[in-house]
Design a protein around this motif. Structure first.
Motif, mmCIF file in Angstrom:
data_model
loop_
_atom_site.group_PDB
_atom_site.id
_atom_site.type_symbol
_atom_site.label_atom_id
_atom_site.label_comp_id
_atom_site.label_asym_id
_atom_site.label_seq_id
_atom_site.Cartn_x
_atom_site.Cartn_y
_atom_site.Cartn_z
ATOM 1 N N GLN A 1 -9.114 -26.231 72.541
ATOM 2 C CA GLN A 1 -8.153 -25.196 72.908
ATOM 3 C C GLN A 1 -8.266 -24.801 74.377
ATOM 4 O O GLN A 1 -7.278 -24.411 74.982
ATOM 5 C CB GLN A 1 -8.305 -23.973 72.017
ATOM 6 N N ALA A 2 -9.446 -24.895 74.943
ATOM 7 C CA ALA A 2 -9.593 -24.587 76.367
ATOM 8 C C ALA A 2 -8.809 -25.592 77.211
ATOM 9 O O ALA A 2 -8.162 -25.219 78.193
ATOM 10 C CB ALA A 2 -11.072 -24.594 76.755
ATOM 11 N N TYR A 3 -8.829 -26.859 76.807
ATOM 12 C CA TYR A 3 -8.051 -27.886 77.511
ATOM 13 C C TYR A 3 -6.553 -27.626 77.334
ATOM 14 O O TYR A 3 -5.781 -27.743 78.293
ATOM 15 C CB TYR A 3 -8.421 -29.276 76.985
ATOM 16 N N VAL A 4 -6.157 -27.255 76.127
ATOM 17 C CA VAL A 4 -4.743 -26.957 75.865
ATOM 18 C C VAL A 4 -4.291 -25.784 76.724
ATOM 19 O O VAL A 4 -3.204 -25.808 77.314
ATOM 20 C CB VAL A 4 -4.509 -26.655 74.365
ATOM 21 N N MET A 5 -5.121 -24.780 76.816
ATOM 22 C CA MET A 5 -4.776 -23.621 77.634
ATOM 23 C C MET A 5 -4.682 -24.000 79.109
ATOM 24 O O MET A 5 -3.769 -23.556 79.807
ATOM 25 C CB MET A 5 -5.803 -22.515 77.440
ATOM 26 N N ALA A 6 -5.596 -24.825 79.581
ATOM 27 C CA ALA A 6 -5.561 -25.259 80.978
ATOM 28 C C ALA A 6 -4.298 -26.067 81.262
ATOM 29 O O ALA A 6 -3.633 -25.857 82.285
ATOM 30 C CB ALA A 6 -6.807 -26.077 81.300
ATOM 31 N N VAL A 7 -3.938 -26.972 80.350
ATOM 32 C CA VAL A 7 -2.734 -27.788 80.527
ATOM 33 C C VAL A 7 -1.486 -26.906 80.512
ATOM 34 O O VAL A 7 -0.614 -27.032 81.381
ATOM 35 C CB VAL A 7 -2.645 -28.884 79.445
ATOM 36 N N SER A 8 -1.391 -26.012 79.546
ATOM 37 C CA SER A 8 -0.186 -25.182 79.444
ATOM 38 C C SER A 8 -0.062 -24.248 80.638
ATOM 39 O O SER A 8 1.043 -24.036 81.154
ATOM 40 C CB SER A 8 -0.167 -24.404 78.128
ATOM 41 N N LEU A 9 -1.172 -23.699 81.104
ATOM 42 C CA LEU A 9 -1.128 -22.821 82.273
ATOM 43 C C LEU A 9 -0.772 -23.597 83.535
ATOM 44 O O LEU A 9 0.064 -23.150 84.328
ATOM 45 C CB LEU A 9 -2.471 -22.107 82.440
ATOM 46 N N LEU A 10 -1.373 -24.769 83.719
ATOM 47 C CA LEU A 10 -1.066 -25.601 84.884
ATOM 48 C C LEU A 10 0.407 -26.008 84.890
ATOM 49 O O LEU A 10 1.088 -25.888 85.914
ATOM 50 C CB LEU A 10 -1.955 -26.839 84.895
ATOM 51 N N CYS A 11 0.902 -26.482 83.753
ATOM 52 C CA CYS A 11 2.304 -26.911 83.685
ATOM 53 C C CYS A 11 3.256 -25.728 83.840
ATOM 54 O O CYS A 11 4.328 -25.865 84.439
ATOM 55 C CB CYS A 11 2.572 -27.655 82.376
#
Length: 155
Positions: A51-61
């Motif tokens: 979920q930390a990776y998902v959050m990083a991807v969604s925030l970056l995008c």
């Protein structure tokens, strides 16, 4: 408009982004990406969990899409072919990142489908929602990539 198809390659600026097919997807991408980000933020993020990776991807995008939309709205791209190329590359990269985040998120959600109290059930519902919105955001970025590539080819 030229009859030879040159008008297809024009990059929109200003409110013209609300009238062209690939650029019309900026707002839904922001909405669904923001929902993924918010729903993941509402749950406990375990370090062993993707979920930390998902959050990083969604925030970056989310941030990059917002900045990209502002560039198009302000007309800073000057209607050059290089901007059309970067548009295709960015949306392709965002598609790949979202897909690489959506699959592990779905796996973790399926693995954690057991719950013993109402708090775990609430977290599970947040995770289900974030999986759905993550795949919708992935689909929107893929569609945006395809239409941006068509526009780039006609430039």
């Amino acid at each position: 408009m030229a009859s030879d198809g040159r008008h297809l390659g024009r990059l929109p600026s200003g409110m013209g982004i609300c009238c062209s097919i690939p650029d019309l997807l900026f707002l839904p991408e922001l909405v669904f990406g923001g929902l993924v980000w918010i729903l993941i933020a509402c749950t406990y993020i375990d370090p062993a969990n993707p979920q930390a990776y998902v959050m990083a991807v969604s925030l970056l995008c989310f941030i990059c899409t917002f900045l990209w939309m502002i560039i198009f709205t302000c007309g800073c791209h000057n209607n050059r072919n290089s901007w059309a190329t970067v548009d295709v590359l960015y949306h392709f990269l965002a598609s790949v990142l979202y897909l690489s985040a959506s699959v592990p998120l779905a796996m973790v959600t399926l693995d954690n489908s057991y719950f013993t109290n109402s708090t775990e059930f609430k977290t599970y519902r947040f995770n289900i929602s974030s999986v759905v919105f993550s795949y919708l955001a992935t689909l929107l970025y893929v569609i945006h990539t395809v239409f941006s590539a068509i526009r780039w080819k006609s430039f």
